[in-house]
Design an enzyme around this catalytic site. Structure first.
Site, short mmCIF file in Angstrom:
data_model
loop_
_atom_site.label_atom_id
_atom_site.label_comp_id
_atom_site.label_asym_id
_atom_site.label_seq_id
_atom_site.Cartn_x
_atom_site.Cartn_y
_atom_site.Cartn_z
N ASP A 198 7.01 26.53 24.31
CA ASP A 198 5.55 26.15 24.81
C ASP A 198 5.70 24.43 24.15
O ASP A 198 5.36 23.58 24.75
CB ASP A 198 4.58 26.74 24.17
CG ASP A 198 3.40 26.35 25.02
OD1 ASP A 198 2.18 26.93 24.57
OD2 ASP A 198 3.43 25.82 26.25
N ASP A 354 -1.79 31.74 27.08
CA ASP A 354 -2.32 31.78 25.65
C ASP A 354 -2.98 33.22 25.62
O ASP A 354 -2.76 33.83 24.36
CB ASP A 354 -3.23 30.75 25.39
CG ASP A 354 -2.26 29.36 25.48
OD1 ASP A 354 -2.76 28.42 26.01
OD2 ASP A 354 -1.19 29.42 25.02
#
Lengths: 433, 137
Positions: A198, A354
């Site tokens: 990420d 997330d």
């Protein structure tokens, strides 16, 4: 609420926005912990590991040595991240070729699969655990309703906000629970690998997520992805002039480089209708139109973004794969993004990836003990707060995983190594329970 | 009616209106439960109609969502175009719930005494075992 003249303080407005993001994340984590506690206590040591795309390289069994497990986990996570990278690049390509419809249909399809099949399986687990005497017709009708309305909620932009948010949290919860069924070492390695991915994908100039966001910004389009958007904080001020001053929140101001103001007003709205009448108020009440401060536009069009560089601080975030089983292995790729950004209305957007990986971390912690759950929850929320702060400072899309996952993992192992011993000894000696 | 409703498709250039906005907020009635973040009245009509029609595809939950979404329409009578669809959705949802809950409760409470051996074949956990649905294939 519109009657009192007291202007909202920065603390209230800031706090409100943070709460509106932290609350659904907490709810998702809480539900995953509950699911894990209920469903895993029954089949305690039966290695209910899932053979899936995340374990094709190595399937952990409890008889292997630690080193084998470690290398196997690393291999698994590398394969997984590689697959995600490829899938994200494919998504960037499709977006570049303007196949947005295809992406939207794919998103709807993956939402249906997650809600229908994954949700159905978990519901079956619960039914079996509690021996609920429900018959198949009722079950099928209810499941069909649930999945169909869920697809509509993520597909169509105009459903009740609560319903859309609820369904996104549910999807996150279901996928996160599925991920907790992976073998333990693989899960931890996967979390670390995804946090690093990420970080790279959002911040590196060649990262696929950054490309995606820049494409979306340059075209003023919305990325077709599953993203949770918090309800924008609406200010009810009787005097708009005062309201604008109080709404110029410090953490949203940016210095404008040049004085040119593109038609940001129209480009900023993402299909959310903004009342045009109030724009007139702002124009008159803003003292220096070409000022150096720009303020975030709220949903009612009462605060404007005037930033020539960054037209739309969007969501962006990295692609994220949630494969499941032998079914559509690449089904949910890239449609759940990770990362955090600001929506056009100034509301905070958090990618569904997330939600999922925070909940996976906490779910895994729940498999050990509740002590680790508390520690990891606090760490993740702290990480989320730090990320929000960075978002306010940098005003661009940021990866939301790295900080929280790093803190979460660190606290998990610290708790397991040190805190547990301490608490257990205290309890044994009747000092503290 | 024009003064009490706001529709975004008509940016009202009326200066008196803006004056009102500056000095005191206008009491606006929105058709959706999301208020100003939701739909305007014109869009609401088409959405309400679409939800109502889709609900006939065995989707009573969609009718329930329709009622929830347009709750202000049910409460006040100032949206004559939208109201029939919402009332229809509410009635449809109530009927469907009555049917489903009566069947489900009969099944659950009656159990084997009422149904005989068929009950075992219909109940979900047996069916799941038989079809191997929970094997996490």
């Amino acid at each position: 609420m519109a009657q009192n003249q007291r202007p909202t303080s920065i603390l209230e407005s800031l706090g409100e926005e943070i709460i509106r993001i932290v609350a659904p994340v907490s709810i998702c984590m809480f539900m995953v912990v509950i699911l894990v506690s209920i469903l895993n206590s029954s089949s305690s040591s039966s290695a209910a590991t899932v053979s899936s795309i995340a374990t094709i390289a190595y399937n952990e069994s409890s008889s292997d040595s630690s080193w084998d497990k470690f290398t196997g986990a690393l291999l698994n996570s590398l394969v997984f991240v590689a697959i995600i990278t490829v899938a994200t690049f494919v998504m960037v390509l499709l977006f570049y070729l303007r196949c947005v419809k295809f992406l939207k249909y794919y998103m709807g399809f993956s939402a249906f699969v997650v809600l229908g099949f994954l949700g159905g399986e978990i519901a079956l687990f619960l039914i079996e655990d509690f021996d609920v005497p429900v018959d198949c017709f009722t079950f099928l009708v209810v499941l069909f309703n649930f999945a169909a309305v869920g697809v509509l909620a993520v597909f169509m932009s105009k459903m009740p906000i609560l319903v859309t948010q609820g369904y996104l949290v549910l999807i996150g919860m279901l996928v996160a629970y599925w991920f907790t069924l992976l073998p333990e070492w693989t899960t931890w390695a996967l979390l670390v690998a995804l946090a690093l991915y990420d970080l790279a994908a959002v911040l590196l100039p060649v990262g696929p997520l950054r490309l995606l966001v820049e494409l979306a910004i340059s075209r003023d389009e919305d990325i077709p992805a599953l993203v949770y958007e918090a309800r924008p904080v609406v200010y009810h001020e009787s005097n708009p002039r005062d309201a604008v001053q109080t709404r110029m929140r410090v953490w949203r101001e940016r210095n404008e480089i040049s004085g040119n103001l593109p038609a940001v007003l129209d480009s900023v709205s993402e299909g959310n209708v903004v009342s045009e009448s109030s724009v007139d108020e702002i124009e008159t009440s803003d003292s220096n139109p070409n000022s150096e401060s720009s303020v975030v536009r709220s949903e009612e069009g009462q605060v404007l973004i005037r930033n020539s560089e960054l037209l739309v601080p969007l969501i962006d975030i990295g692609g994220n794969v949630q494969p499941h089983g032998e079914e559509v292995s690449a089904s949910n790729e890239n449609l759940m993004l990770e990362g955090i950004g600001l929506g056009s209305s100034g509301a905070i957007k958090l990618g569904l990836g997330d939600f999922i990986f925070y909940s996976v971390l906490v779910g895994r912690a729940a498999m050990y003990d509740y002590m680790t759950v508390y520690a990891c929850y606090l760490a993740i929320v702290a990480g989320l707060g730090i990320t929000l702060m960075l978002l306010a400072i940098y005003q661009k899309a940021l990866p939301a995983l790295p900080v929280s996952i790093a803190l979460g993992i660190m606290f998990y192992f610290l708790t397991r190594l040190f805190l547990e011993v301490f608490v257990v000894q205290c309890s044994l000696n009747l000092l503290m329970f | 009616m024009e003064n009490s409703q706001n529709s975004n498709s008509n940016p009202n250039p009326n200066p008196i209106r803006i004056q009102n906005l500056v000095s005191s907020p206008i009491a606006v009635l929105w058709p959706t439960i999301d208020g100003s973040l939701g739909l305007s009245e014109e869009e609401s009509v088409s959405y309400a109609r679409r939800f109502y029609k889709f609900g006939f595809a065995l989707l009573p939950f969609l009718w329930a969502v329709n009622c929830f979404y347009f709750w202000p329409v049910l409460r006040s009578h100032s949206f004559p175009r939208i109201r029939p669809y919402i009332v229809g959705s509410a009635i449809g949802f109530a009927v469907f719930m009555a049917i489903i809950s009566s069947w489900a409760l009969t099944f659950a409470i009656g159990g084997e005494r009422l149904f005989g051996p068929v009950w075992d074949k219909l109940v979900m956990y047996n069916l799941a075992d038989k079809l191997g649905l929970t094997g996490w294939s």
